[in-house]
Motif scaffolding. Structure first.
Motif, PDB file in Angstrom:
ATOM      1  N   SER A 165      14.380 -11.339 -14.873  1.00 22.77           N
ATOM      2  CA  SER A 165      13.206 -12.228 -15.234  1.00 22.77           C
ATOM      3  C   SER A 165      14.157 -13.600 -15.264  1.00 22.77           C
ATOM      4  O   SER A 165      13.662 -15.146 -15.756  1.00 22.77           O
TER       5      SER A 165
ATOM      6  N   THR B 158      14.974 -14.940 -12.315  1.00 22.16           N
ATOM      7  CA  THR B 158      13.258 -15.685 -11.823  1.00 22.16           C
ATOM      8  C   THR B 158      13.628 -16.977 -12.389  1.00 22.16           C
ATOM      9  O   THR B 158      13.465 -17.969 -12.053  1.00 22.16           O
ATOM     10  N   LYS B 159      13.901 -16.760 -13.433  1.00 24.21           N
ATOM     11  CA  LYS B 159      13.979 -18.680 -14.434  1.00 24.21           C
ATOM     12  C   LYS B 159      15.081 -19.321 -13.955  1.00 24.21           C
ATOM     13  O   LYS B 159      14.921 -20.824 -13.930  1.00 24.21           O
TER      14      LYS B 159
ATOM     15  N   VAL C  36      16.864 -19.457 -11.082  1.00 24.09           N
ATOM     16  CA  VAL C  36      16.494 -19.688  -9.799  1.00 24.09           C
ATOM     17  C   VAL C  36      15.003 -20.467  -9.250  1.00 24.09           C
ATOM     18  O   VAL C  36      15.274 -21.750  -8.684  1.00 24.09           O
ATOM     19  N   GLN C  37      13.992 -20.801 -10.358  1.00 27.88           N
ATOM     20  CA  GLN C  37      13.286 -21.511 -10.273  1.00 27.88           C
ATOM     21  C   GLN C  37      13.790 -22.954 -10.698  1.00 27.88           C
ATOM     22  O   GLN C  37      13.278 -24.071  -9.927  1.00 27.88           O
ATOM     23  N   LYS C  38      14.391 -23.239 -11.502  1.00 20.06           N
ATOM     24  CA  LYS C  38      15.504 -24.358 -12.059  1.00 20.06           C
ATOM     25  C   LYS C  38      16.443 -24.658 -10.931  1.00 20.06           C
ATOM     26  O   LYS C  38      16.508 -26.110 -10.725  1.00 20.06           O
TER      27      LYS C  38
ATOM     28  N   ASP D  21      15.467 -24.237  -7.915  1.00 17.95           N
ATOM     29  CA  ASP D  21      15.045 -24.422  -7.209  1.00 17.95           C
ATOM     30  C   ASP D  21      14.528 -26.338  -7.116  1.00 17.95           C
ATOM     31  O   ASP D  21      14.861 -27.401  -6.010  1.00 17.95           O
ATOM     32  N   LYS D  22      14.183 -26.821  -8.216  1.00 22.96           N
ATOM     33  CA  LYS D  22      13.633 -27.590  -8.759  1.00 22.96           C
ATOM     34  C   LYS D  22      14.860 -28.585  -8.680  1.00 22.96           C
ATOM     35  O   LYS D  22      14.847 -29.974  -8.338  1.00 22.96           O
TER      36      LYS D  22
ATOM     37  N   TYR E  52      13.189 -21.526  -3.131  1.00 26.99           N
ATOM     38  CA  TYR E  52      12.691 -20.123  -3.681  1.00 26.99           C
ATOM     39  C   TYR E  52      11.048 -19.534  -3.467  1.00 26.99           C
ATOM     40  O   TYR E  52      10.477 -20.266  -3.835  1.00 26.99           O
ATOM     41  N   GLU E  53      10.772 -18.591  -2.890  1.00 29.09           N
ATOM     42  CA  GLU E  53       9.294 -18.380  -3.122  1.00 29.09           C
ATOM     43  C   GLU E  53       9.236 -16.894  -2.947  1.00 29.09           C
ATOM     44  O   GLU E  53       9.791 -15.978  -2.633  1.00 29.09           O
ATOM     45  N   ARG E  54       8.611 -16.978  -3.484  1.00 23.91           N
ATOM     46  CA  ARG E  54       7.774 -15.917  -4.715  1.00 23.91           C
ATOM     47  C   ARG E  54       8.366 -13.683  -4.314  1.00 23.91           C
ATOM     48  O   ARG E  54       9.200 -13.018  -4.519  1.00 23.91           O
TER      49      ARG E  54
ATOM     50  N   LEU F 267      14.825 -15.983  -0.952  1.00 27.80           N
ATOM     51  CA  LEU F 267      15.612 -17.704  -1.170  1.00 27.80           C
ATOM     52  C   LEU F 267      16.423 -17.704  -0.349  1.00 27.80           C
ATOM     53  O   LEU F 267      17.412 -16.998   0.229  1.00 27.80           O
TER      54      LEU F 267
END
Ligand SMILES: [Mn+2]
Length: 137
Positions: free
Chosen positions: A37, A40-41, A43-45, A47-48, A54-56, A60
């Protein structure tokens, strides 16, 4: 500017893609000894911030910016390992030492360490001289 933690992620993602061809959240979690988890957090950052896409359900990929930084981070890690090995640090200490210092040196310092490694590697007598001093100490 990426934080030390972001650098660790980008470095590991780059290595996973280089070695396996892809980087899954579970692989990244294992490589960094963290919970999926948290990956995931982060990786989202990343990406931003434009380092990866990253696509769920698809995994990635690194962007050009992420790939360029990943390459530099892996180079930096390897150079510092080479440097510590060269100055005679015990093998079993090298990895952890590099993990401890790599995020805290300027790129100028990295380049100057690169010069020093080159200085020693271009003449094996220089390494021998250093070993002689170390035997006396
Ligand atoms: Mn590292």
């Amino acid at each position: 500017m990426p934080t030390p933690s972001m650098e660790d992620y980008i470095e590991q993602i780059y290595l996973l893609i280089e070695n396996k061809g892809y980087a899954r959240v579970s692989d990244i979690a294992e490589a960094l000894s963290v919970h999926p988890s948290s990956v995931t957090k982060m990786v989202q950052k990343l990406d931003k911030d434009g380092y990866l896409i990253y696509e769920r359900y698809r995994g990635l990929i690194l962007t050009a910016k992420g790939n360029k930084l990943g390459k530099r981070l892996v180079f930096r890690h390897d150079l510092l390992e080479q440097f510590l090995h060269l100055i005679g640090v015990k093998k079993e200490l090298i990895y952890e030492d590099v993990e401890g210092i790599e995020h805290h040196l300027s790129w100028d310092a990295i380049d100057r360490i690169g010069d020093l490694v080159q200085y020693f590697e271009s003449d094996e007598n220089r390494v021998k001289e250093l070993r002689n001093i170390q035997e006396d100490n």
